[in-house]
Every structure is written in structure tokens, then in C-alpha cells.
Design an enzyme around this catalytic site. Sequence first.
Site, PDB file in Angstrom:
ATOM      1  CE  LYS A  49      -3.588  -0.189  -0.372  1.00 62.39           C
ATOM      2  NZ  LYS A  49      -4.587  -0.567  -1.412  1.00 62.39           N
ATOM      3  CB  SER A 266      -3.548 -11.053   1.702  1.00 61.38           C
ATOM      4  OG  SER A 266      -2.408 -10.224   1.590  1.00 61.38           O
TER       5      SER A 266
HETATM    6  C1  LIG Z   1      -2.298  -7.314   3.327  1.00 62.52           C
HETATM    7  C2  LIG Z   1      -2.984  -6.842   2.090  1.00 62.52           C
HETATM    8  N1  LIG Z   1      -3.093  -7.668   1.056  1.00 62.52           N
HETATM    9  C3  LIG Z   1      -3.718  -7.296  -0.074  1.00 62.52           C
HETATM   10  C4  LIG Z   1      -4.281  -6.059  -0.210  1.00 62.52           C
HETATM   11  C5  LIG Z   1      -5.007  -5.731  -1.478  1.00 62.52           C
HETATM   12  O1  LIG Z   1      -4.383  -4.779  -2.287  1.00 62.52           O
HETATM   13  P1  LIG Z   1      -5.264  -3.804  -3.155  1.00 62.52           P
HETATM   14  O2  LIG Z   1      -5.934  -2.854  -2.209  1.00 62.52           O
HETATM   15  O3  LIG Z   1      -4.281  -3.113  -4.051  1.00 62.52           O
HETATM   16  O4  LIG Z   1      -6.263  -4.618  -3.908  1.00 62.52           O
HETATM   17  C6  LIG Z   1      -4.182  -5.171   0.836  1.00 62.52           C
HETATM   18  C7  LIG Z   1      -4.791  -3.858   0.744  1.00 62.52           C
HETATM   19  O5  LIG Z   1      -4.983  -3.168   1.723  1.00 62.52           O
HETATM   20  C8  LIG Z   1      -3.523  -5.559   2.022  1.00 62.52           C
HETATM   21  O6  LIG Z   1      -3.413  -4.721   3.087  1.00 62.52           O
END
Ligand SMILES: Cc1ncc(COP(=O)(O)O)c(C=O)c1O
Length: 313
Positions: A49, A266
Site C-alpha cells: 500500500k 493474503s
Molecule cells: C495485506 C494486504 N493484502 C492485499 C491487499 C489488497 O491490495 P489492493 O488494495 O491493491 O487490492 C491489501 C490492501 O490493503 C492488504 O493490506
Amino acid sequence: MTAAARRIESVVDAVGRTPLVRLRRVVTDSRAVSVYVKLECQNPGGSVKDRAGLRMIQRAIADGRLAPGKTLIDSTSGNTGVAYSLFGAALGVPVKLVMPSNVSQPRKDIARAFGTEIVYSDPMEGSDGAIRVAREIVAGAPDEYFYPDQYSNPDNPMAHYEGTGPELLEDLGDRLTHFVAGLGTTGTMMGTARRLHERSRAIRCVAVEPAEPMHGLEGLKHMATSLVPPIYDPKVHDEVASVTTEDGWDMADRLAALEGLHVGHSSGANVAVAVRLAEQLLAEGKEGCLVAIVADRGDRYFAPMKWEKRYVW
Ligand SMILES: Cc1ncc(COP(=O)(O)O)c(C=O)c1O
């Protein structure tokens, strides 16, 4: 491009140019099929981010939406909040974050460490309550605030169109066959996939989403049951793959134990999908070069411990 240390003039210059690391033990090691992770956790705020947070701030300063004296306000307690806090401090922009009062102490501490002001919202109303409070504060004094709204801000995907995408093409060129990233605000997937498809329509962009509406893959959205971000266009990616919380957490553990990469859940989910695709290519006797995004590090999830977790951040 190298991952070597370099002299830079400001922490903002430390964003991007993140390393690509080849996985050798959580997937069958083969000449024909390689899986890489792009370590977005190496950004100065520790997550993917940083790219979007920095671009949203810089562009708003450049075009006057974030004039001197204004405060940046938003309702995130997660990685975007860290990015706002860090770059706000570095660029002299006051930051105010609205969070439900029951977010974990480390989330509060990390924002405060950068001088960010925290406004607490009703814990019973979760993140929607925090959004509501942020909007009320802005509505009460619109001239005092800049509200980036990452879900509808085009600078969020553009940060990846101009950063993540070109970096992958520079590092892997025409070898790249698959790009795997989770959907949160969808900025990472929208921007990167647009850039990769411009180079070659054949690069397969695979979006990862949680298999269940109630899940433990923080940062990711279960689209069918969520507010769909205005920047999201499902035509941009080629495929959506779903992952259970258990598989995402399991792969995060395996990455730590087998590859020395302690990543968030994630990221575990993204790698689980990339490994699944890689094993499929191997079974079919095909070649491939896959990249999965590592969005943040595992130490961001030390608290609250799994068994203490009663709410969605
Ligand atoms: C840990 C984590 N993974 C994935 C994402 C997803 O990314 P995006 O917001 O670019 O879709 C985020 C977004 O906040 C995140 O904090």
C-alpha cells in the site's frame, strides 16, 4: 535492476523497485516452471500500500487538493493507514485516521509513532462506522480536509500501472506468463494487469479472493458480498481464483518454514494460487514463469493472536 543498497534523498524514494525472489521449496523445483514472489513488504511502510498511499498524496499535493494547512483524513487502520502516516510525516502533511476503538494496540501504536491523530469510532459498527465518521468530519469542515478515498481514487491503480507493472516487465521481460494478486481495493490488480496486458495479452492475470464471505485473509475482499470498489473492473483480469482461509494461512506458514519468508495471510493466499497453477502447468508438460505478490510481512499479524481475534480489521 538490483536489490543492492543505494543512496536516496528521502524515504519516499525508497518506495518500489522491490525484489523478486524465486521459490524453490514450496513448489516443485523445475527448469520449465518457475514461481517468484515480489516482496512488496520491502517498501518502507512494510506493504504494497505504500505505492498507492504515496501516489495519492503526491498527486493531491501537486494539483492543489492537498494544499498546505489541510489534513489528510481516512478510515483505515491497516496497511494504507501506515502508508498515509509515514508519508504524511515525511512530507509535512498532518494525518487523521478514524478507527473502531477495538482495533489492536499495535495498529494504534504504529500510526501514533508517526504523529498521526486517531479518532475512535463505535466498535460495534466496525469499518463501516469508521467510514461514516470520517465522512461526517469531512462534511463538517470540507476546506480543512483531503479525503483520498482509495476505493475510488485512480491514483491507487496508477501507482501499480507505473510502478509494479513496469518493474515486473523489466525484471522478467517476455518470460512472464502469470501474475497473481489479491483483490482488496483492487488497485494492485487493476494497475498491474493493465500494464502487463499492454505488453502482451497472453500474460494471464489471476485475481485472488477469499472462498468465504467471513474469512481471515486480511486485506482481501469477498466481492460477491462486499461493497464493490468503483476502481474495480472485472474485465481487467483473466481469472478469479478463490482460496480458503486455511489454505492461505497454511501457505504463509510454509513460506516461513521452507523459504525464510515470513509473510501475511493474503500473501499466503496469493502464493497458494500461484503454486496451484504452477503444479498444473508441470502436470500438463507446459512452461511458465509466475509471479505472486507478497503484500506484507507476517509480523504485522502477531497481535491479536489468532485466538484473540474477534473482529475484522
Ligand atoms: C495485506 C494486504 N493484502 C492485499 C491487499 C489488497 O491490495 P489492493 O488494495 O491493491 O487490492 C491489501 C490492501 O490493503 C492488504 O493490506
